[in-house]
Design a protein around this motif. Structure first.
Motif, PDB file in Angstrom:
ATOM      1  N   LEU A 142       0.833  -1.209   0.000  1.00 49.66           N
ATOM      2  CA  LEU A 142       0.000   0.000   0.000  1.00 49.66           C
ATOM      3  C   LEU A 142       0.862   1.251   0.000  1.00 49.66           C
ATOM      4  CD1 LEU A 142      -2.836  -1.023   2.472  1.00 49.66           C
ATOM      5  CD2 LEU A 142      -3.119  -0.456   0.058  1.00 49.66           C
ATOM      6  N   ASP A 143       1.954   1.225   0.752  1.00 51.87           N
ATOM      7  CA  ASP A 143       2.861   2.375   0.761  1.00 51.87           C
ATOM      8  C   ASP A 143       3.415   2.638  -0.633  1.00 51.87           C
ATOM      9  OD1 ASP A 143       2.505   2.812   3.448  1.00 51.87           O
ATOM     10  OD2 ASP A 143       4.305   1.713   4.065  1.00 51.87           O
ATOM     11  N   ARG A 144       3.808   1.564  -1.329  1.00 52.84           N
ATOM     12  CA  ARG A 144       4.333   1.716  -2.690  1.00 52.84           C
ATOM     13  C   ARG A 144       3.241   2.240  -3.618  1.00 52.84           C
ATOM     14  NH1 ARG A 144       9.013  -0.146  -4.446  1.00 52.84           N
ATOM     15  NH2 ARG A 144       8.183  -0.508  -6.535  1.00 52.84           N
ATOM     16  N   MET A 145       2.015   1.741  -3.444  1.00 53.37           N
ATOM     17  CA  MET A 145       0.918   2.196  -4.302  1.00 53.37           C
ATOM     18  C   MET A 145       0.631   3.671  -4.074  1.00 53.37           C
ATOM     19  SD  MET A 145      -1.125   0.902  -6.625  1.00 53.37           S
ATOM     20  CE  MET A 145      -1.365  -0.845  -6.281  1.00 53.37           C
ATOM     21  N   ILE A 146       0.635   4.089  -2.812  1.00 51.85           N
ATOM     22  CA  ILE A 146       0.417   5.505  -2.499  1.00 51.85           C
ATOM     23  C   ILE A 146       1.521   6.353  -3.126  1.00 51.85           C
ATOM     24  CG2 ILE A 146       0.406   7.205  -0.619  1.00 51.85           C
ATOM     25  CD1 ILE A 146      -0.914   4.973   1.110  1.00 51.85           C
ATOM     26  N   ASP A 147       2.779   5.910  -2.957  1.00 47.85           N
ATOM     27  CA  ASP A 147       3.899   6.652  -3.550  1.00 47.85           C
ATOM     28  C   ASP A 147       3.773   6.725  -5.063  1.00 47.85           C
ATOM     29  OD1 ASP A 147       5.037   7.151  -1.126  1.00 47.85           O
ATOM     30  OD2 ASP A 147       6.560   5.578  -1.259  1.00 47.85           O
ATOM     31  N   ALA A 148       3.354   5.613  -5.665  1.00 51.90           N
ATOM     32  CA  ALA A 148       3.233   5.586  -7.126  1.00 51.90           C
ATOM     33  C   ALA A 148       2.153   6.556  -7.602  1.00 51.90           C
ATOM     34  CB  ALA A 148       2.927   4.165  -7.607  1.00 51.90           C
ATOM     35  N   HIS A 149       1.040   6.618  -6.884  1.00 53.54           N
ATOM     36  CA  HIS A 149      -0.026   7.548  -7.275  1.00 53.54           C
ATOM     37  C   HIS A 149       0.428   8.998  -7.102  1.00 53.54           C
ATOM     38  CE1 HIS A 149      -3.733   5.318  -8.247  1.00 53.54           C
ATOM     39  NE2 HIS A 149      -3.153   4.333  -7.586  1.00 53.54           N
ATOM     40  N   GLU A 150       1.296   9.242  -6.116  1.00 54.39           N
ATOM     41  CA  GLU A 150       1.725  10.607  -5.854  1.00 54.39           C
ATOM     42  C   GLU A 150       2.957  11.003  -6.656  1.00 54.39           C
ATOM     43  OE1 GLU A 150       2.237  10.681  -1.638  1.00 54.39           O
ATOM     44  OE2 GLU A 150       0.078  10.836  -1.219  1.00 54.39           O
ATOM     45  N   ARG A 151       3.767  10.017  -7.062  1.00 51.02           N
ATOM     46  CA  ARG A 151       5.020  10.332  -7.743  1.00 51.02           C
ATOM     47  C   ARG A 151       5.125   9.745  -9.141  1.00 51.02           C
ATOM     48  NH1 ARG A 151       9.024   7.608  -3.892  1.00 51.02           N
ATOM     49  NH2 ARG A 151      10.355   7.894  -5.706  1.00 51.02           N
ATOM     50  N   GLY A 152       4.399   8.651  -9.394  1.00 45.94           N
ATOM     51  CA  GLY A 152       4.523   7.996 -10.699  1.00 45.94           C
ATOM     52  C   GLY A 152       5.649   6.993 -10.701  1.00 45.94           C
ATOM     53  N   LEU A 153       6.861   7.453 -10.934  1.00 48.74           N
ATOM     54  CA  LEU A 153       8.032   6.581 -10.964  1.00 48.74           C
ATOM     55  C   LEU A 153       8.622   6.421  -9.572  1.00 48.74           C
ATOM     56  CD1 LEU A 153       9.929   7.782 -14.143  1.00 48.74           C
ATOM     57  CD2 LEU A 153       8.917   5.546 -13.797  1.00 48.74           C
ATOM     58  N   LEU A 154       8.791   5.187  -9.130  1.00 51.30           N
ATOM     59  CA  LEU A 154       9.423   4.933  -7.841  1.00 51.30           C
ATOM     60  C   LEU A 154      10.908   4.674  -8.067  1.00 51.30           C
ATOM     61  CD1 LEU A 154       6.714   2.738  -6.088  1.00 51.30           C
ATOM     62  CD2 LEU A 154       6.948   5.213  -6.192  1.00 51.30           C
ATOM     63  N   LEU A 155      11.559   5.655  -8.685  1.00 50.08           N
ATOM     64  CA  LEU A 155      12.982   5.574  -8.995  1.00 50.08           C
ATOM     65  C   LEU A 155      13.649   6.862  -8.525  1.00 50.08           C
ATOM     66  CD1 LEU A 155      12.764   4.322 -12.702  1.00 50.08           C
ATOM     67  CD2 LEU A 155      13.323   2.917 -10.722  1.00 50.08           C
ATOM     68  N   THR A 156      14.906   6.754  -8.116  1.00 50.67           N
ATOM     69  CA  THR A 156      15.646   7.953  -7.757  1.00 50.67           C
ATOM     70  C   THR A 156      15.956   8.750  -9.016  1.00 50.67           C
ATOM     71  OG1 THR A 156      17.807   6.900  -7.992  1.00 50.67           O
ATOM     72  CG2 THR A 156      16.696   6.694  -5.841  1.00 50.67           C
ATOM     73  N   ILE A 157      16.344  10.004  -8.839  1.00 55.16           N
ATOM     74  CA  ILE A 157      16.719  10.847  -9.977  1.00 55.16           C
ATOM     75  C   ILE A 157      17.866  10.200 -10.747  1.00 55.16           C
ATOM     76  CG2 ILE A 157      17.610  13.103 -10.675  1.00 55.16           C
ATOM     77  CD1 ILE A 157      14.757  13.158  -9.608  1.00 55.16           C
ATOM     78  N   GLU A 158      18.814   9.610 -10.006  1.00 56.48           N
ATOM     79  CA  GLU A 158      19.961   8.969 -10.649  1.00 56.48           C
ATOM     80  C   GLU A 158      19.517   7.754 -11.461  1.00 56.48           C
ATOM     81  OE1 GLU A 158      21.088  11.512  -7.445  1.00 56.48           O
ATOM     82  OE2 GLU A 158      19.768   9.759  -7.423  1.00 56.48           O
ATOM     83  N   GLN A 159      18.607   6.963 -10.914  1.00 54.91           N
ATOM     84  CA  GLN A 159      18.101   5.798 -11.654  1.00 54.91           C
ATOM     85  C   GLN A 159      17.350   6.235 -12.906  1.00 54.91           C
ATOM     86  OE1 GLN A 159      15.892   4.052  -8.363  1.00 54.91           O
ATOM     87  NE2 GLN A 159      17.297   2.308  -8.256  1.00 54.91           N
ATOM     88  N   GLN A 160      16.555   7.284 -12.802  1.00 54.99           N
ATOM     89  CA  GLN A 160      15.811   7.766 -13.967  1.00 54.99           C
ATOM     90  C   GLN A 160      16.767   8.193 -15.079  1.00 54.99           C
ATOM     91  OE1 GLN A 160      12.534  10.533 -13.109  1.00 54.99           O
ATOM     92  NE2 GLN A 160      12.577   9.839 -10.978  1.00 54.99           N
ATOM     93  N   ALA A 161      17.818   8.930 -14.711  1.00 60.63           N
ATOM     94  CA  ALA A 161      18.786   9.384 -15.711  1.00 60.63           C
ATOM     95  C   ALA A 161      19.504   8.210 -16.362  1.00 60.63           C
ATOM     96  CB  ALA A 161      19.788  10.327 -15.065  1.00 60.63           C
ATOM     97  N   ALA A 162      19.863   7.204 -15.549  1.00 58.78           N
ATOM     98  CA  ALA A 162      20.582   6.045 -16.083  1.00 58.78           C
ATOM     99  C   ALA A 162      19.705   5.227 -17.021  1.00 58.78           C
ATOM    100  CB  ALA A 162      21.088   5.169 -14.934  1.00 58.78           C
ATOM    101  N   ILE A 163      18.415   5.130 -16.711  1.00 58.11           N
ATOM    102  CA  ILE A 163      17.514   4.288 -17.501  1.00 58.11           C
ATOM    103  C   ILE A 163      16.997   5.006 -18.737  1.00 58.11           C
ATOM    104  CG2 ILE A 163      15.245   3.151 -17.485  1.00 58.11           C
ATOM    105  CD1 ILE A 163      15.792   2.481 -14.509  1.00 58.11           C
ATOM    106  N   PHE A 164      16.575   6.261 -18.574  1.00 63.68           N
ATOM    107  CA  PHE A 164      15.885   6.958 -19.658  1.00 63.68           C
ATOM    108  C   PHE A 164      16.780   7.912 -20.451  1.00 63.68           C
ATOM    109  CE2 PHE A 164      12.566   6.130 -16.393  1.00 63.68           C
ATOM    110  CZ  PHE A 164      11.871   5.156 -17.100  1.00 63.68           C
ATOM    111  N   GLY A 165      18.025   8.066 -20.010  1.00 60.80           N
ATOM    112  CA  GLY A 165      18.954   8.867 -20.782  1.00 60.80           C
ATOM    113  C   GLY A 165      19.053  10.306 -20.306  1.00 60.80           C
ATOM    114  N   PRO A 166      20.074  11.017 -20.780  1.00 62.02           N
ATOM    115  CA  PRO A 166      20.335  12.376 -20.302  1.00 62.02           C
ATOM    116  C   PRO A 166      19.256  13.392 -20.656  1.00 62.02           C
ATOM    117  CG  PRO A 166      21.738  11.814 -22.177  1.00 62.02           C
ATOM    118  CD  PRO A 166      21.069  10.547 -21.758  1.00 62.02           C
ATOM    119  N   GLU A 167      18.467  13.113 -21.688  1.00 66.98           N
ATOM    120  CA  GLU A 167      17.430  14.073 -22.069  1.00 66.98           C
ATOM    121  C   GLU A 167      16.167  13.943 -21.216  1.00 66.98           C
ATOM    122  OE1 GLU A 167      14.917  11.832 -25.582  1.00 66.98           O
ATOM    123  OE2 GLU A 167      16.574  13.118 -26.172  1.00 66.98           O
TER     124      GLU A 167
END
Length: 268
Positions: free
Chosen positions: A108-133
């Motif tokens: 439930l905590d993860r679901m709440i976070d997902a509804h409030e944030r969308g991606l449950l990834l750190t900024i660093e993880q997002q950059a590494a996965i989705f690229g610099p743009e």
């Protein structure tokens, strides 16, 4: 422990108030022979003695820890029953239930976070996965823009269960689609051709499996945005000059083949 010293002659209502159980439950336990009052008034009303109240108290305790009525009856009435063993077995079941509830709470905590944030990834993880743009700030604003939509809820529920590795696989799939779009445009694939329509279907399948179910009309709306939104246009035109417009055109042509007018299509 209830005060049983003055308990002789208590009515059903009084016992109900003392033990915090319903009158209906007391009547039921009487009917099945689990806890019968020892006394009756001349008018036939139930009266409970101190001994009755003691038995009822034990029933309430055993019921609260999850024992069924048949098991409670056996513990109270069958001298052959290993009471300690029965309670230890129940303790094991309770521990397992607690563990399961803790897992549900974490989910439930993860679901709440997902509804409030969308991606449950750190900024660093997002950059590494989705690229610099990738624009993490833009995505962080998405809940405020789309949080009340069905599509955001579907996206958030999927996001809550995804690991960084799963997001990486999605990013790789989208990158492969982008490359196929670039190759098709370079090869002179024309809107409405079988090759172009196949790419449109591939895009819809990839989007649906990655984010939320995408209808053809919704895909047309996305196509418009790919061309008109500066961030999307920069992404596609950064892959190949003019790709954003070409992509929108093949989506529109495919929609017409399915009797959808791109000029009047809406988000449904």
């Amino acid at each position: 422990m209830p005060d049983v010293a003055d308990a002789d002659g208590l009515t059903v209502g009084q016992v109900s108030a003392r033990l915090g159980v319903t009158v209906r439950a007391l009547h039921h336990w009487d009917e099945i022979g689990l806890a019968r009052p020892s006394l009756r008034t001349t008018g036939g009303y139930r009266l409970y003695t101190a001994g009755d109240l003691e038995r009822l108290h034990r029933i309430v305790v055993y019921r609260e820890i999850g024992l069924g009525l048949d098991r409670i009856r056996a513990i109270l009435d069958d001298s052959a029953v290993d009471v300690g063993g029965a309670l230890r077995a129940q303790r094991t079941q309770v521990a397992q239930r607690i563990e399961r509830l803790q897992q549900l709470s974490a989910g439930l905590d993860r679901m709440i976070d997902a509804h409030e944030r969308g991606l449950l990834l750190t900024i660093e993880q997002q950059a590494a996965i989705f690229g610099p743009e990738w624009n993490a700030d833009r995505h962080a604003q998405a809940p405020q823009r789309y949080g009340d939509t069905t599509q955001w809820q579907q996206y958030a529920e999927r996001s809550a269960s995804r690991s960084p590795e799963e997001w990486q696989a999605i990013a790789d799939t989208i990158a492969a689609l982008d490359s196929a779009l670039e190759d098709a445009m370079d090869a002179g694939v024309t809107p409405g051709s079988p090759e172009a329509n196949q790419l449109v279907e591939r895009h819809r399948d990839v989007f649906t499996s990655s984010y939320f179910p995408l209808t053809r009309q919704m895909q047309v709306c996305l196509g418009r945005r790919f061309e008109a939104d500066p961030a999307f246009a920069a992404h596609y035109d950064g892959i190949r000059a003019g790709l954003a417009t070409w992509f929108r055109r093949i989506i529109d042509a495919s929609a017409r083949a399915h009797s959808i007018d791109p000029d009047t299509a809406n988000w449904q």
